[in-house]
Design a protein around this motif. Sequence first.
Motif, mmCIF file in Angstrom:
data_model
loop_
_atom_site.group_PDB
_atom_site.id
_atom_site.type_symbol
_atom_site.label_atom_id
_atom_site.label_comp_id
_atom_site.label_asym_id
_atom_site.label_seq_id
_atom_site.Cartn_x
_atom_site.Cartn_y
_atom_site.Cartn_z
ATOM 1 N N ASN A 75 45.364 7.850 -29.636
ATOM 2 C CA ASN A 75 45.053 8.933 -30.570
ATOM 3 C C ASN A 75 44.300 8.448 -31.803
ATOM 4 O O ASN A 75 43.921 9.259 -32.646
ATOM 5 N N ASP A 76 44.091 7.156 -31.930
ATOM 6 C CA ASP A 76 43.395 6.592 -33.087
ATOM 7 C C ASP A 76 41.905 6.486 -32.776
ATOM 8 O O ASP A 76 41.434 5.490 -32.245
ATOM 9 N N ARG A 77 41.174 7.518 -33.121
ATOM 10 C CA ARG A 77 39.747 7.576 -32.801
ATOM 11 C C ARG A 77 38.966 6.446 -33.464
ATOM 12 O O ARG A 77 38.027 5.909 -32.881
ATOM 13 N N SER A 78 39.345 6.052 -34.670
ATOM 14 C CA SER A 78 38.613 4.983 -35.357
ATOM 15 C C SER A 78 38.732 3.662 -34.610
ATOM 16 O O SER A 78 37.850 2.815 -34.681
ATOM 17 N N LYS A 79 39.822 3.486 -33.865
ATOM 18 C CA LYS A 79 40.039 2.251 -33.107
ATOM 19 C C LYS A 79 39.361 2.288 -31.738
ATOM 20 O O LYS A 79 38.774 1.306 -31.298
ATOM 21 N N LEU A 80 39.433 3.443 -31.056
ATOM 22 C CA LEU A 80 38.982 3.498 -29.672
ATOM 23 C C LEU A 80 37.584 4.078 -29.484
ATOM 24 O O LEU A 80 37.001 3.945 -28.416
ATOM 25 N N SER A 81 37.048 4.740 -30.476
ATOM 26 C CA SER A 81 35.650 5.209 -30.421
ATOM 27 C C SER A 81 35.045 5.053 -31.815
ATOM 28 O O SER A 81 34.813 6.024 -32.526
ATOM 29 N N PRO A 82 34.798 3.807 -32.211
ATOM 30 C CA PRO A 82 34.452 3.495 -33.599
ATOM 31 C C PRO A 82 32.984 3.736 -33.976
ATOM 32 O O PRO A 82 32.336 2.875 -34.543
ATOM 33 N N CYS A 83 32.455 4.894 -33.683
ATOM 34 C CA CYS A 83 31.086 5.225 -34.090
ATOM 35 C C CYS A 83 31.114 6.151 -35.294
ATOM 36 O O CYS A 83 32.050 6.916 -35.469
ATOM 37 N N SER A 84 30.063 6.092 -36.085
ATOM 38 C CA SER A 84 29.938 7.084 -37.147
ATOM 39 C C SER A 84 29.743 8.448 -36.502
ATOM 40 O O SER A 84 29.310 8.560 -35.369
ATOM 41 N N THR A 85 30.055 9.460 -37.249
ATOM 42 C CA THR A 85 29.914 10.819 -36.748
ATOM 43 C C THR A 85 28.509 11.055 -36.232
ATOM 44 O O THR A 85 27.530 10.818 -36.923
ATOM 45 N N GLY A 86 28.397 11.488 -34.995
ATOM 46 C CA GLY A 86 27.116 11.812 -34.395
ATOM 47 C C GLY A 86 26.366 10.629 -33.806
ATOM 48 O O GLY A 86 25.394 10.804 -33.095
ATOM 49 N N SER A 87 26.805 9.406 -34.060
ATOM 50 C CA SER A 87 26.107 8.229 -33.552
ATOM 51 C C SER A 87 26.565 7.892 -32.138
ATOM 52 O O SER A 87 27.740 8.021 -31.816
ATOM 53 N N THR A 88 25.646 7.487 -31.301
ATOM 54 C CA THR A 88 26.010 7.019 -29.955
ATOM 55 C C THR A 88 25.524 5.587 -29.736
ATOM 56 O O THR A 88 25.621 5.066 -28.641
ATOM 57 N N THR A 89 25.012 4.945 -30.769
ATOM 58 C CA THR A 89 24.466 3.597 -30.610
ATOM 59 C C THR A 89 25.556 2.530 -30.482
ATOM 60 O O THR A 89 25.260 1.423 -30.065
ATOM 61 N N CYS A 90 26.769 2.833 -30.839
ATOM 62 C CA CYS A 90 27.829 1.817 -30.761
ATOM 63 C C CYS A 90 28.808 2.105 -29.632
ATOM 64 O O CYS A 90 29.925 1.609 -29.633
ATOM 65 N N MET A 91 28.389 2.864 -28.640
ATOM 66 C CA MET A 91 29.299 3.237 -27.552
ATOM 67 C C MET A 91 29.840 2.026 -26.794
ATOM 68 O O MET A 91 30.913 2.100 -26.203
ATOM 69 N N SER A 92 29.151 0.909 -26.827
ATOM 70 C CA SER A 92 29.645 -0.279 -26.123
ATOM 71 C C SER A 92 30.949 -0.786 -26.738
ATOM 72 O O SER A 92 31.684 -1.528 -26.095
ATOM 73 N N ALA A 93 31.256 -0.389 -27.973
ATOM 74 C CA ALA A 93 32.505 -0.802 -28.625
ATOM 75 C C ALA A 93 33.663 0.138 -28.308
ATOM 76 O O ALA A 93 34.794 -0.140 -28.673
ATOM 77 N N TRP A 94 33.378 1.241 -27.633
ATOM 78 C CA TRP A 94 34.437 2.193 -27.301
ATOM 79 C C TRP A 94 35.398 1.589 -26.282
ATOM 80 O O TRP A 94 35.049 0.674 -25.528
ATOM 81 N N ALA A 95 36.587 2.121 -26.246
ATOM 82 C CA ALA A 95 37.567 1.703 -25.239
ATOM 83 C C ALA A 95 37.047 2.045 -23.845
ATOM 84 O O ALA A 95 36.453 3.094 -23.639
ATOM 85 N N LYS A 96 37.255 1.135 -22.920
ATOM 86 C CA LYS A 96 36.914 1.373 -21.514
ATOM 87 C C LYS A 96 38.203 1.731 -20.789
ATOM 88 O O LYS A 96 39.173 0.994 -20.829
ATOM 89 N N TRP A 97 38.200 2.870 -20.115
ATOM 90 C CA TRP A 97 39.400 3.359 -19.436
ATOM 91 C C TRP A 97 39.349 3.022 -17.951
ATOM 92 O O TRP A 97 38.303 3.059 -17.330
ATOM 93 N N ASN A 98 40.509 2.686 -17.411
ATOM 94 C CA ASN A 98 40.659 2.377 -15.994
ATOM 95 C C ASN A 98 41.861 3.137 -15.445
ATOM 96 O O ASN A 98 42.701 3.615 -16.207
ATOM 97 N N VAL A 99 41.954 3.196 -14.135
ATOM 98 C CA VAL A 99 43.122 3.768 -13.469
ATOM 99 C C VAL A 99 43.935 2.607 -12.914
ATOM 100 O O VAL A 99 43.388 1.700 -12.279
ATOM 101 N N TYR A 100 45.238 2.632 -13.173
ATOM 102 C CA TYR A 100 46.144 1.571 -12.721
ATOM 103 C C TYR A 100 47.183 2.144 -11.763
ATOM 104 O O TYR A 100 47.476 3.341 -11.806
ATOM 105 N N TYR A 101 47.740 1.276 -10.935
ATOM 106 C CA TYR A 101 48.742 1.681 -9.951
ATOM 107 C C TYR A 101 49.899 0.674 -9.966
ATOM 108 O O TYR A 101 49.680 -0.536 -10.071
ATOM 109 N N ALA A 102 51.105 1.191 -9.847
ATOM 110 C CA ALA A 102 52.291 0.336 -9.694
ATOM 111 C C ALA A 102 53.242 0.990 -8.698
ATOM 112 O O ALA A 102 53.286 2.212 -8.584
ATOM 113 N N SER A 103 53.992 0.164 -8.011
ATOM 114 C CA SER A 103 55.016 0.645 -7.094
ATOM 115 C C SER A 103 56.317 -0.072 -7.455
ATOM 116 O O SER A 103 56.531 -1.217 -7.050
ATOM 117 N N PRO A 104 57.156 0.593 -8.254
ATOM 118 C CA PRO A 104 58.375 -0.087 -8.737
ATOM 119 C C PRO A 104 59.381 -0.377 -7.632
ATOM 120 O O PRO A 104 59.351 0.170 -6.585
#
Length: 104
Positions: A75-104
């Motif tokens: 929920n911390d946008r400044s940490k996970l998508s740290p671009c200035s408002t309207g900027s897309t030039t720093c998207m490489s610094a955004w969090a990269k999301w993956n899907v994980y699986y576990a079988s307990p």
Amino acid sequence: MPWITSGFVYAVWSDNSKILFSASPDQGTTWTTPPTQVNSGTTIGNANVFPWIAADANGHVGIVWFGDDQPGNSNDRSKLSPCSTGSTTCMSAWAKWNVYYASP
């Protein structure tokens, strides 16, 4: 449907960092497994959210969820998508999301 008559109930949830699992053999009257963390390795300390669970009549359980590659709260946008408002030039610094699986 055999799983209806067997009485097993499985629960999975997220506290935004941990994916937790518990099981009940008697339709939720008692819980035989205390909350157990299922995410591990590189996911520890990162945002881990939206878990789903599937189980079959033989008691096999599978859990999937979204996890990112950076420590912090999803929920911390400044940490996970740290671009200035309207900027897309720093998207490489955004969090990269993956899907994980576990079988307990």
